[in-house]
Write an enzyme that holds these catalytic residues in place. Structure first.
Site, PDB file in Angstrom:
ATOM      1  N   ASP A 175      38.458  32.457  38.827  1.00 47.19           N
ATOM      2  CA  ASP A 175      39.612  31.561  38.852  1.00 47.19           C
ATOM      3  C   ASP A 175      40.176  31.596  40.263  1.00 47.19           C
ATOM      4  OD1 ASP A 175      41.012  34.035  38.727  1.00 47.19           O
ATOM      5  OD2 ASP A 175      41.645  33.716  36.663  1.00 47.19           O
ATOM      6  N   HIS A 201      38.533  36.712  41.068  1.00 43.81           N
ATOM      7  CA  HIS A 201      39.904  36.216  40.873  1.00 43.81           C
ATOM      8  C   HIS A 201      40.505  36.007  42.264  1.00 43.81           C
ATOM      9  CE1 HIS A 201      39.900  36.951  36.575  1.00 43.81           C
ATOM     10  NE2 HIS A 201      39.495  38.175  36.776  1.00 43.81           N
ATOM     11  N   ASN A 257      31.079  45.799  36.663  1.00 43.13           N
ATOM     12  CA  ASN A 257      31.917  44.617  36.909  1.00 43.13           C
ATOM     13  C   ASN A 257      33.217  45.035  37.592  1.00 43.13           C
ATOM     14  OD1 ASN A 257      32.346  41.706  36.214  1.00 43.13           O
ATOM     15  ND2 ASN A 257      34.027  42.460  34.949  1.00 43.13           N
ATOM     16  N   GLU A 312      35.799  47.954  36.556  1.00 45.87           N
ATOM     17  CA  GLU A 312      36.928  48.283  37.455  1.00 45.87           C
ATOM     18  C   GLU A 312      37.122  49.779  37.718  1.00 45.87           C
ATOM     19  OE1 GLU A 312      40.277  46.220  35.706  1.00 45.87           O
ATOM     20  OE2 GLU A 312      39.302  44.279  35.890  1.00 45.87           O
TER      21      GLU A 312
HETATM   22  O1  G3I Z   1      47.157  40.782  21.170  1.00 40.92           O
HETATM   23  C1  G3I Z   1      48.506  41.074  21.547  1.00 40.92           C
HETATM   24  C2  G3I Z   1      49.462  40.459  20.593  1.00 40.92           C
HETATM   25  O2  G3I Z   1      49.280  41.055  19.331  1.00 40.92           O
HETATM   26  C3  G3I Z   1      50.871  40.658  21.102  1.00 40.92           C
HETATM   27  O3  G3I Z   1      51.771  40.020  20.276  1.00 40.92           O
HETATM   28  C4  G3I Z   1      51.023  40.123  22.512  1.00 40.92           C
HETATM   29  C5  G3I Z   1      52.388  40.371  23.089  1.00 40.92           C
HETATM   30  O4  G3I Z   1      52.345  40.638  24.458  1.00 40.92           O
HETATM   31  O5  G3I Z   1      50.089  40.755  23.329  1.00 40.92           O
HETATM   32  C6  G3I Z   1      48.745  40.518  22.928  1.00 40.92           C
HETATM   33  O6  G3I Z   1      47.882  41.191  23.783  1.00 40.92           O
HETATM   34  C7  G3I Z   1      47.722  40.620  25.080  1.00 40.92           C
HETATM   35  C8  G3I Z   1      46.276  40.216  25.255  1.00 40.92           C
HETATM   36  O7  G3I Z   1      46.047  39.807  26.577  1.00 40.92           O
HETATM   37  C9  G3I Z   1      45.856  39.095  24.311  1.00 40.92           C
HETATM   38  O8  G3I Z   1      46.577  37.931  24.594  1.00 40.92           O
HETATM   39  C10 G3I Z   1      48.117  41.664  26.098  1.00 40.92           C
HETATM   40  O9  G3I Z   1      49.511  41.889  26.012  1.00 40.92           O
HETATM   41  C11 G3I Z   1      47.741  41.223  27.476  1.00 40.92           C
HETATM   42  O10 G3I Z   1      47.934  42.313  28.368  1.00 40.92           O
HETATM   43  C12 G3I Z   1      46.279  40.824  27.505  1.00 40.92           C
HETATM   44  O11 G3I Z   1      45.981  40.400  28.815  1.00 40.92           O
HETATM   45  C13 G3I Z   1      44.603  40.349  29.129  1.00 40.92           C
HETATM   46  C14 G3I Z   1      44.314  41.314  30.263  1.00 40.92           C
HETATM   47  O12 G3I Z   1      42.950  41.205  30.616  1.00 40.92           O
HETATM   48  C15 G3I Z   1      44.613  42.744  29.872  1.00 40.92           C
HETATM   49  O13 G3I Z   1      44.127  43.644  30.801  1.00 40.92           O
HETATM   50  C16 G3I Z   1      44.255  38.936  29.527  1.00 40.92           C
HETATM   51  O14 G3I Z   1      44.374  38.081  28.389  1.00 40.92           O
HETATM   52  C17 G3I Z   1      42.828  38.873  30.062  1.00 40.92           C
HETATM   53  O15 G3I Z   1      42.602  37.612  30.629  1.00 40.92           O
HETATM   54  C18 G3I Z   1      42.639  39.928  31.133  1.00 40.92           C
HETATM   55  O16 G3I Z   1      41.309  39.885  31.553  1.00 40.92           O
HETATM   56  C19 G3I Z   1      40.970  40.782  32.621  1.00 40.92           C
HETATM   57  C20 G3I Z   1      39.539  41.218  32.404  1.00 40.92           C
HETATM   58  O17 G3I Z   1      39.376  41.770  31.118  1.00 40.92           O
HETATM   59  C21 G3I Z   1      39.120  42.217  33.460  1.00 40.92           C
HETATM   60  N1  G3I Z   1      39.342  41.688  34.796  1.00 40.92           N
HETATM   61  C22 G3I Z   1      40.693  41.194  35.049  1.00 40.92           C
HETATM   62  C23 G3I Z   1      41.098  40.159  34.015  1.00 40.92           C
HETATM   63  C24 G3I Z   1      42.448  39.566  34.332  1.00 40.92           C
HETATM   64  O18 G3I Z   1      43.442  40.530  34.259  1.00 40.92           O
END
Ligand code: G3I
Length: 302
Positions: free
Chosen positions: A237, A206, A169, A127
């Site tokens: 997705d 996406h 990517n 990105e």
């Molecule tokens: O691990 C912490 C946890 O300890 C905490 O209690 C909780 C409370 O909010 O947060 C948890 O972390 C979260 C993490 O996912 C694991 O669930 C983050 O807040 C959350 O921001 C994070 O989101 C991820 C996101 O990337 C972050 O940028 C999504 O799961 C994930 O699907 C998403 O994936 C991205 C790709 O890497 C890149 N392309 C876009 C895609 C969708 O956004």
């Protein structure tokens, strides 16, 4: 064939899924993931904040949980991701300039050494381009460290693990007419001309109402493949999970010989980062959605 992975394998491709380590103990989740998919991407566990929470102190606990599950179940692994403006640990967010450059290099070396020879594709850089019509790079501490950071990342990665395919990517780069797509194309073309080691381009895919699927996606895949790189659909997705759109995306990959495979960004709708969009192939009870059948049929026909 009766599963997505086996159906994709008929044409030498994979059908993959993003896995979250803390869901592997959910037996419905794990059994679907194991049955249907033959490639795995860690949804968050191989990112910078997860793997190097303190500078120089690497932690692969959750990443290895996913890696080991995948390999024990006969799946290949896509690495995601080594250099990114987002999900940087606090110590990295506060760095800039040459200190950040060195930290990025050290991070790539540390993570790739741990998985040397074990990863099919690495998303080396994620990105890096801005949204909208500018065609510019995204502003970030990495970009401000010098716009050659991307090629430095790729050269570092090639030296660290010569057996992994090295990918760039991004999202909103599926529509051939979009400025962001064209900017990414110019970068890949330049890298190929100058011998910067890049092997593949990942199209996250996406799709939603703001960035809908367009049938010129096939043109995009063909144009990038013609530059001499492989292409992959890395985080698919689709808001609402239209069966026809899912089938169209799969058919676009099948139409391009250099398209390595398709990865969907989660198992059931409830596992999605945007679960309200019900964008995936399985219902929350584990049953198959219509989009699942559309994808399976497309893979079996191709
Ligand atoms: O691990 C912490 C946890 O300890 C905490 O209690 C909780 C409370 O909010 O947060 C948890 O972390 C979260 C993490 O996912 C694991 O669930 C983050 O807040 C959350 O921001 C994070 O989101 C991820 C996101 O990337 C972050 O940028 C999504 O799961 C994930 O699907 C998403 O994936 C991205 C790709 O890497 C890149 N392309 C876009 C895609 C969708 O956004």
């Amino acid at each position: 064939e009766s599963t997505l992975g086996a159906a994709a394998a008929q044409s030498g491709r994979y059908f993959g899924v993003a896995i979250a380590a803390n869901r592997l103990s959910d037996s419905t989740y794990a059994s679907i993931a194991n049955r249907e998919f033959n490639s795995v991407t860690a949804e968050n566990e191989m990112k910078i904040d997860a793997t190097e929470p303190q500078r120089g102190q690497f932690n692969f606990t959750n990443a290895d949980r996913i890696y080991n599950w995948a390999v024990q179940n006969g799946k290949e692994v896509r690495g995601h991701t080594l250099a990114w403006h987002s999900q940087q640990p606090g110590w990295m967010q506060s760095l800039g300039g040459s200190a950040l450059r060195q930290a990025m290099i050290d991070h790539i070396n540390g993570v790739m050494a741990h998985y040397k020879g074990k990863i099919a594709q690495w998303d080396v850089v994620n990105e890096a381009f801005a949204d909208g019509n500018s065609g510019a790079r995204r502003d970030s501490n990495l970009e401000r460290s010098g716009s050659d950071w991307i090629e430095v990342a790729f050269r570092t990665a090639r030296a660290a693990d010569p057996s992994a395919k090295l990918c760039y990517n991004d999202y909103n780069v599926e529509n051939w007419t979009w400025a962001k797509t064209q900017a990414m194309y110019r970068m890949v073309k330049d890298f190929k001309q100058r011998g910067v080691p890049i092997d593949c381009v990942g199209f996250q895919s996406h799709f939603n109402s703001g960035s809908p699927y367009n049938s010129n996606f096939r043109t995009t895949l063909q144009e990038f493949a013609a530059l001499g790189v492989d292409v992959a659909i890395t985080e698919l997705d689709i808001q609402g999970a239209s069966p026809t759109t899912y089938a169209a995306v799969v058919n676009d990959c099948l139409a391009v010989s250099r398209c390595l495979g398709v990865t969907v960004w989660g198992v059931r709708d409830m596992d999605s980062w945007r679960s309200g969009d019900t964008p995936l192939l399985f219902n929350n009870d584990g049953s198959k959605k219509q989009a699942y059948s559309a994808v399976l049929n497309a893979l079996n026909a191709g």
